[in-house]
Structure formats: structure tokens, C-alpha cells
Motif scaffolding. Sequence first.
Motif, PDB file in Angstrom:
ATOM      1  N   TYR A 196       0.866  -1.192   0.000  1.00  0.00           N
ATOM      2  CA  TYR A 196       0.000   0.000   0.000  1.00  0.00           C
ATOM      3  C   TYR A 196       0.896   1.233   0.000  1.00  0.00           C
ATOM      4  O   TYR A 196       1.787   1.368   0.832  1.00  0.00           O
ATOM      5  N   PRO A 197       0.656   2.180  -0.931  1.00  0.00           N
ATOM      6  CA  PRO A 197       1.511   3.367  -1.003  1.00  0.00           C
ATOM      7  C   PRO A 197       1.167   4.371   0.112  1.00  0.00           C
ATOM      8  O   PRO A 197       0.131   4.995   0.086  1.00  0.00           O
ATOM      9  N   LEU A 198       2.030   4.467   1.089  1.00  0.00           N
ATOM     10  CA  LEU A 198       1.797   5.371   2.216  1.00  0.00           C
ATOM     11  C   LEU A 198       2.420   6.736   1.988  1.00  0.00           C
ATOM     12  O   LEU A 198       3.326   6.908   1.246  1.00  0.00           O
TER      13      LEU A 198
END
Length: 198
Positions: A196-198
Motif C-alpha cells: 500500500y503506497p503510504l
Amino acid sequence: MAERTPAAPPPHGTIDVSDPRALRALAHPLRGRLMAALRNDGPSTASRLAQRLGESSGSTSYHLRQLAAYGFVEELPDEGNGRDRWWRAPHRSTHFDTAALVDDPAGREAVEEISHRQITLHQRLLAAHATERGELDDDRRAAVSLNDWSLRLSPDAARELADELNAVLARWRDTREDAGQPPVHVLLDLFPLTTYPL
């Protein structure tokens, strides 16, 4: 923001694409924009589309003919004249079965091209919404729904979910649509993501 008068929707539901050449023809960026304009705004001429999209009329005319060769658009013979041909999108949406196409190298390449175009389109739609959001009236703003779900599903379950969600949207289109209202855009994206791109 003043709302434009909605155009009548195309007369037919969905065109199913199984030929990789047809899908590849549709993957061309200008052709996708032409299809979107005809589906959202109704019939038009190559000249009007060229002006709207910032292209030459020769280019839009050529690409409309290419789309017509695969049944994505059609000429309206009773409209216009010899110099000014009118075109329409006869279908409201396009469907292709990824699983049926990816076994063929040409099909896999076409799926990748159209998928990249769709991702770009979804980014543009969300950016346009972000720009226009402040100008929406209260009722329209309250009806907006932006969601981010994360489910742990097998490939078969993910496909079943996508089919079910698409069926719900098709049912709403067929039974609840109000031709007097402006379009509400629904982006339905279902994809695996390792990190997941944080």
C-alpha cells in the motif's frame, strides 16, 4: 458552476470486444477521448470534436473512421451533409474479458494498452472532480462517495466481486437512470497491490 444540458445516452448498452485488434484500436488515446465525448455529449462532427479536443479535423475524422471500422462509432446518415458528417457512439460502455484475451500475445498487449489508458482516465476524472468539488451545490456534494476498500480475496473471489458490482451498476443504469440529470461517474477499480503506497 452551471450544469450543461445532459445529452441523450447512446441507444444500446454494452459492446463486447473479443478481438485483440479491436481492443488495440480502442486503446489509442485520441480514440478513447473521441469515444468519451460522443458517449457523454452525444452526436457530433469531426470538426466540432477537433475543436473541443484541440486536434485537427483531419485527425479526428481519421480516428472516427478507424473506430467505425470496429463498430465503436457509427455515422448518422440523415444528419449533416457531404462535408460535415455526424457521428455517434451506439454503445454506452465497452466490455472485454481479460482472461479470454491474455493467452494470446496480441491480446495481452492490447489489454495492457487499454488498462494504462483507463488508469490515466481515472486519474483525470478524479483530478477534475477535485477541481470542481468546491463549486458543487450542497445536494450534489452530499451525494459524492469516495471510498477505498481493501479485502483479502482469491483471484476467483475478486472476479466474482467485480462481476457482482458491475451487475449492480448495469441494473441501476437500466432501471434508475434519469435522462434529465447530468451524469454521475462511477469508477470501479478492483486490483491487487503488494504494498500500500503510504
